[in-house]
Enzyme design. Structure first.
Site, short mmCIF file in Angstrom:
data_model
loop_
_atom_site.label_atom_id
_atom_site.label_comp_id
_atom_site.label_asym_id
_atom_site.label_seq_id
_atom_site.Cartn_x
_atom_site.Cartn_y
_atom_site.Cartn_z
N TYR A 1 -2.25 9.62 -17.32
CA TYR A 1 -1.24 10.28 -18.14
C TYR A 1 -0.45 9.22 -18.90
O TYR A 1 -0.54 8.04 -18.58
CB TYR A 1 -0.28 11.08 -17.25
CG TYR A 1 0.36 10.25 -16.18
CD1 TYR A 1 1.53 9.54 -16.44
CD2 TYR A 1 -0.21 10.11 -14.91
CE1 TYR A 1 2.12 8.73 -15.49
CE2 TYR A 1 0.37 9.31 -13.95
CZ TYR A 1 1.53 8.63 -14.24
OH TYR A 1 2.11 7.82 -13.29
N SER B 1 9.41 4.75 -11.83
CA SER B 1 8.17 5.09 -11.16
C SER B 1 8.15 6.53 -10.71
O SER B 1 9.18 7.20 -10.63
CB SER B 1 8.03 4.21 -9.91
OG SER B 1 9.07 4.51 -9.00
N LYS B 2 6.98 6.99 -10.43
CA LYS B 2 6.81 8.30 -9.83
C LYS B 2 7.53 8.25 -8.48
O LYS B 2 7.90 7.21 -8.01
CB LYS B 2 5.32 8.54 -9.56
CG LYS B 2 4.68 9.52 -10.54
CD LYS B 2 3.38 10.04 -10.01
CE LYS B 2 2.28 8.99 -10.10
NZ LYS B 2 0.95 9.57 -10.25
N ARG B 3 7.68 9.36 -7.88
CA ARG B 3 8.32 9.40 -6.57
C ARG B 3 9.85 9.42 -6.71
O ARG B 3 10.57 9.76 -5.83
CB ARG B 3 7.88 8.22 -5.68
CG ARG B 3 7.96 8.48 -4.19
CD ARG B 3 7.11 9.69 -3.81
NE ARG B 3 7.93 10.68 -3.13
CZ ARG B 3 7.80 12.00 -3.28
NH1 ARG B 3 6.89 12.48 -4.07
NH2 ARG B 3 8.57 12.82 -2.62
N GLN B 4 10.34 8.97 -7.86
CA GLN B 4 11.79 9.06 -8.08
C GLN B 4 12.06 9.98 -9.26
O GLN B 4 13.07 9.89 -9.92
CB GLN B 4 12.39 7.69 -8.35
CG GLN B 4 12.41 6.80 -7.12
CD GLN B 4 13.48 5.74 -7.21
OE1 GLN B 4 14.59 6.00 -7.64
NE2 GLN B 4 13.14 4.53 -6.78
#
Length: 483
Positions: free
Chosen positions: A16, A254-257
């Site tokens: 993505y 980042s992902k996860r946040q």
RNA sequence: GGCCCUAUCGUCUAACGGUUUAGGACGCGGCCCUCUCAAGGCCGAAAUACGGGUUCGAGCCCCGUUAGGGCUACCA
């Protein structure tokens, strides 16, 4: 002409488009367009393990959605292709061989296990981890022999043992790193693919890239790249390392946040104009107090000189505000188009809702909405009868005498012919007068009766939008409840 | 650990070394408007990380400290 500005966005197709990637792409695009240059899209897919099916198409589609058009890239040849690194393997091999011939690179036969071992040892001794250059000076005949024996190997660049490498970065100024802290970086992996470091240098040169504008995470490896340019005898491009986009805790976004994919924001209902505007301002500003910028205006005003040095937290609150601003400024016809598209896949898809009705909902709700979906979700009473009444509001607005007062109101409303907003208003005034109460004592209970909630657009607007028949129906239902 | 980068309100940021009582925006609080909620208008709280230096003068230049981040792969 060699002064032609050529920049590139070179993502890895990992699935993505990251919002940080969008900003990098945007800055490259803005810089190119501002200078009448070319914006190139190059796909860096040299890591086979991380390949994701359909990622390239998705990347291009998202860039396209955002309005960032590349002049050259996959499917759009500008004479510098191919633009996908996995299709350029021969080019990298040839250049790596050149380097070996010139003595700037060497074959390394060390196994991953041995590498891991020395790393562990260095860690234990609290030394910095780097390759111990075990194969750097292997005799030519030994290399020949092991090569013929089919031993797995990589190609490493031969970093000078001493000296200091200094370079200029448009955003950061002079940056200096000692050669001795540089690793003999692998440039060709044992699978024959180049690493980023070789591929980026070879491609940027061959594609005549004039300015390398990329994320700050590349700053520490830039000296290696510069060394490669020197080994090849090539002219350096200009470098500009962009500050990172950060999580609220200031670590690299980042992902996860939270969401990092542009598609996530798109599907949540953010407008491309808002996202582009928002992301452009994360690290750049025009120097005055304007905040709303179209892509065209950004092109006109953008300059790398006004890009900041420090990382910027991705602050969703401000993005929401921008979306709200864009919704407020959007032409009605466009809002209508988007609302219809939203409705078509909502629970209300089956309903016959004419443009006139939807336009009046838009006029009533626009300044209360951040997203198109809010137009519906924040005022479901325009699309369905209230199924329940907000109990806190009931307690506050529905008194023992309310039932009979509402009946009086119902009688007034019943007499109206094709009422508009003003007619409802004067009818309500009449009822209030005859009951000898303030209009607000009818307005609030009635709002609750027709909408089920205590807040929203002006009451008379609501009544005019749902119409006389529906108003009477809802009012009657409420009167029943009140008894 | 080593190397590199960075440092102005909670957040995004402005301020060619002097126009600064450090400006704007988001968010937050208050007031006005008002049938509610918004919108809008007005007002407010809120920052130059710390310590040295250079200079007539430092948020801005230099050094150090501290803090944060990035990199340290046969990933990009």
């Amino acid at each position: 002409m060699s002064t032609q500005i050529r920049v590139r966005f070179a993502p890895s197709p990992t699935g993505y488009l990251h919002v940080g990637g969008l900003r990098t792409a945007l800055y490259n695009y803005l810089f190119a367009k501002h200078h009448d240059g070319k914006f190139v899209l190059r796909i860096e897919d040299t890591d086979q393990a991380r390949r994701v099916e359909g990622a390239v198409e998705n990347l291009i589609a998202t860039l396209d959605w955002a309005g960032i058009r590349f002049d050259e890239g996959p499917g759009r040849d500008g004479g510098y292709g191919p633009y996908v690194q996995s299709e350029r393997l021969e080019i990298y091999r040839k250049h790596a061989d050149d380097l070996i011939k010139k003595g700037f690179a060497y074959r390394c036969f060390c196994t991953p296990e041995r590498l891991e071992e020395i790393r562990q040892r260095q860690n234990a001794a609290k030394l910095s981890t780097s390759y111990d250059r075990h194969c750097r000076d292997l005799a030519a005949d030994e290399v020949e022999r092991r090569l013929n024996a089919g031993e797995r190997n990589v190609i490493r660049m031969k970093v000078p043992l001493e000296g200091v490498l200094t370079f200029e970065d448009i955003i950061r100024g002079t940056v200096a790193i000692a050669h001795e802290v540089l690793d003999d970086q692998v440039i060709i992996k044992s699978d024959g693919f180049p690493t980023y470091h070789l591929a980026v240098v070879v491609d940027d040169h061959l594609m005549a890239i004039s300015h390398v504008i990329r994320g700050e995470e590349w700053l520490p490896s830039t000296p290696k790249h510069i060394l490669l340019y020197k080994f090849f005898g090539w002219e350096l491009p200009k470098f500009a390392h962009l500050p990172l986009l950060l999580n609220p805790d200031k670590s690299k976004l980042s992902k996860r946040q939270g969401d990092v994919a542009v598609e996530d924001y798109r599907s949540k209902g953010y407008f491309k104009e808002a996202i582009v505007n928002f992301v452009a301002f994360l690290g750049w500003n025009p120097g005055d107090e304007r905040e709303i910028f179209s892509l065209e205006e950004l092109v006109r005003e953008f300059s790398l000189e006004r890009v900041g040095k420090s990382g910027a937290v991705f602050n969703v609150e401000k993005l929401n505000w921008l979306n709200f601003e864009y919704l407020k400024r959007m032409p009605e016809a466009e809002v209508l188009r988007l609302l219809k598209a939203y409705l078509a896949q909502s629970p209300y898809a089956g309903q016959l809702l004419d443009d006139h009705f939807l336009l009046s909902v838009i006029r009533a709700m626009r300044e209360r909405a951040t997203f198109i979906k809010d137009l519906v979700e924040k005022s479901p009473y325009f699309f369905e009868r209230p199924t329940q009444y907000d109990q806190d509001v009931v307690k506050k607005r529905w008194k023992p005498e309310t039932g009979s007062q509402m009946k009086r109101l119902l009688e007034e409303f019943a007499q109206l012919q094709n009422p508009g907003k003003e007619h409802f208003e004067s009818a309500l005034h009449k009822a209030a007068e005859s009951l000898q109460i303030k209009t607000s004592e009818l307005i609030h209970p009635l709002r609750l009766a027709v909408s089920g909630v205590g807040a929203g657009p002006g009451l008379y607007d609501i009544l005019a939008i749902i119409g006389k028949e529906e108003t009477i129906h809802r009012l009657s239902a409420a009167i029943e409840k009140l008894q």
